[in-house]
Design an enzyme around this catalytic site. Structure first.
Site, PDB file in Angstrom:
ATOM      1  N   ASP A 105      37.470  44.521  48.504  1.00  0.00           N
ATOM      2  CA  ASP A 105      37.766  45.949  48.480  1.00  0.00           C
ATOM      3  C   ASP A 105      38.853  46.274  49.500  1.00  0.00           C
ATOM      4  O   ASP A 105      39.061  45.524  50.457  1.00  0.00           O
ATOM      5  CB  ASP A 105      36.505  46.759  48.810  1.00  0.00           C
ATOM      6  CG  ASP A 105      35.411  46.545  47.768  1.00  0.00           C
ATOM      7  OD1 ASP A 105      35.750  46.205  46.615  1.00  0.00           O
ATOM      8  OD2 ASP A 105      34.225  46.709  48.124  1.00  0.00           O
TER       9      ASP A 105
HETATM   10  N1  URA Z   1      31.235  42.959  47.997  1.00  0.00           N
HETATM   11  C1  URA Z   1      31.712  44.223  48.209  1.00  0.00           C
HETATM   12  O1  URA Z   1      30.977  45.185  48.092  1.00  0.00           O
HETATM   13  N2  URA Z   1      32.994  44.353  48.541  1.00  0.00           N
HETATM   14  C2  URA Z   1      33.841  43.333  48.741  1.00  0.00           C
HETATM   15  O2  URA Z   1      35.004  43.543  49.084  1.00  0.00           O
HETATM   16  C3  URA Z   1      33.343  42.034  48.522  1.00  0.00           C
HETATM   17  C4  URA Z   1      32.047  41.864  48.151  1.00  0.00           C
END
Ligand code: URA
Length: 242
Positions: A105
């Site tokens: 993310d």
């Molecule tokens: N899980 C998440 O919620 N976000 C990420 O960036 C990676 C794994």
């Protein structure tokens, strides 16, 4: 064995431009399997023994990069609105067709693996291969640890009914906002954030610290990147953390 023009093979390693390579070839500074090459159009393979100005070229057809992803960049090759993980790579590592193998993310930090090898990316991302991704997650409040470990182990059922594979959970720091190590084997959208939401807490900080048996190189500052060696690639696919 796939053959390519020698100037293309050398410049594709990212350190020299095509015209710089052509100049070196003209000067007689490039050899293939011990024989000096003076024609830039000479065809060689990535497995050949290539030297440039006496230095062996560690040539490989594909590029594999570890980036310590900072917050605020998106896991994509290009984006109209946001800066991407490929945009922030130093020029000497940039190649055409690079993409992040797996999405972090925008606000997640840590180990982003960037490559132009689609087969490799598929192998490490496929849930069937069970390549583990290890994260550190700080969450908004305390949880019932025993219940949470059991739920992660048995496979969390997300709010939309998605059933996840078994995952590991370990408490690293007991605080008002506790810190956990989380190990997952797949990469569903916002997976870890949604896993904690099922326990009634939200993730406030998330960092990926390892893929397979390879840890994030902590000497890389956020935003810094480096090439991975063959041994490190092997650790990703076949290694385990101790
Ligand atoms: N899980 C998440 O919620 N976000 C990420 O960036 C990676 C794994």
């Amino acid at each position: 064995m796939k053959k390519e023009r020698i100037d293309k093979i050398i410049s594709s390693q990212g350190l020299l431009s095509r015209s710089e390579v052509k100049l070196l070839i003209k000067k007689g500074l490039v050899s293939v399997n011990g024989i000096c090459v003076t024609d830039s159009g000479f065809k060689a393979s990535y497995e050949d023994d290539i030297t440039v100005d006496g230095q062996p070229l560690n040539s490989s057809e594909f590029t594999y990069i570890m980036l310590n992803k900072p917050k605020g960049v998106v896991s994509a090759s290009d984006d109209k609105k946001d800066v991407t993980v490929v945009d922030i790579l130093p020029d000497e590592l940039k190649r055409k067709r690079l993409f992040p193998a797996g999405r972090l993310d925008k606000d997640t930090t840590g180990f982003s693996l960037i490559t132009d090898d689609g087969d490799f990316a598929h192998r490490i991302l496929s849930p069937a291969r069970h390549v583990k991704k290890t994260y550190l997650a700080r969450v908004s409040g305390r949880i019932d640890l025993e219940r949470a470990i059991k739920a992660f182990e048995e496979g969390v059922v997300l709010g939309d009914g998605t059933v996840l594979l078994s995952a590991g959970l370990e408490l690293l720091e007991d605080a008002d906002e506790p810190l956990f190590k989380v190990v997952i084997k797949e990469g569903k959208y916002h997976q870890i954030k949604r896993m904690f939401l099922t326990l009634g807490v939200s993730v406030t900080e998330l960092k990926r610290v390892a893929i397979g048996g390879l840890r994030l190189d902590e000497t890389l500052e956020p935003g810094q990147a480096r090439l991975l060696s063959k041994d490190e690639l092997d650790l990703i696919e076949n290694g385990a953390l101790n």
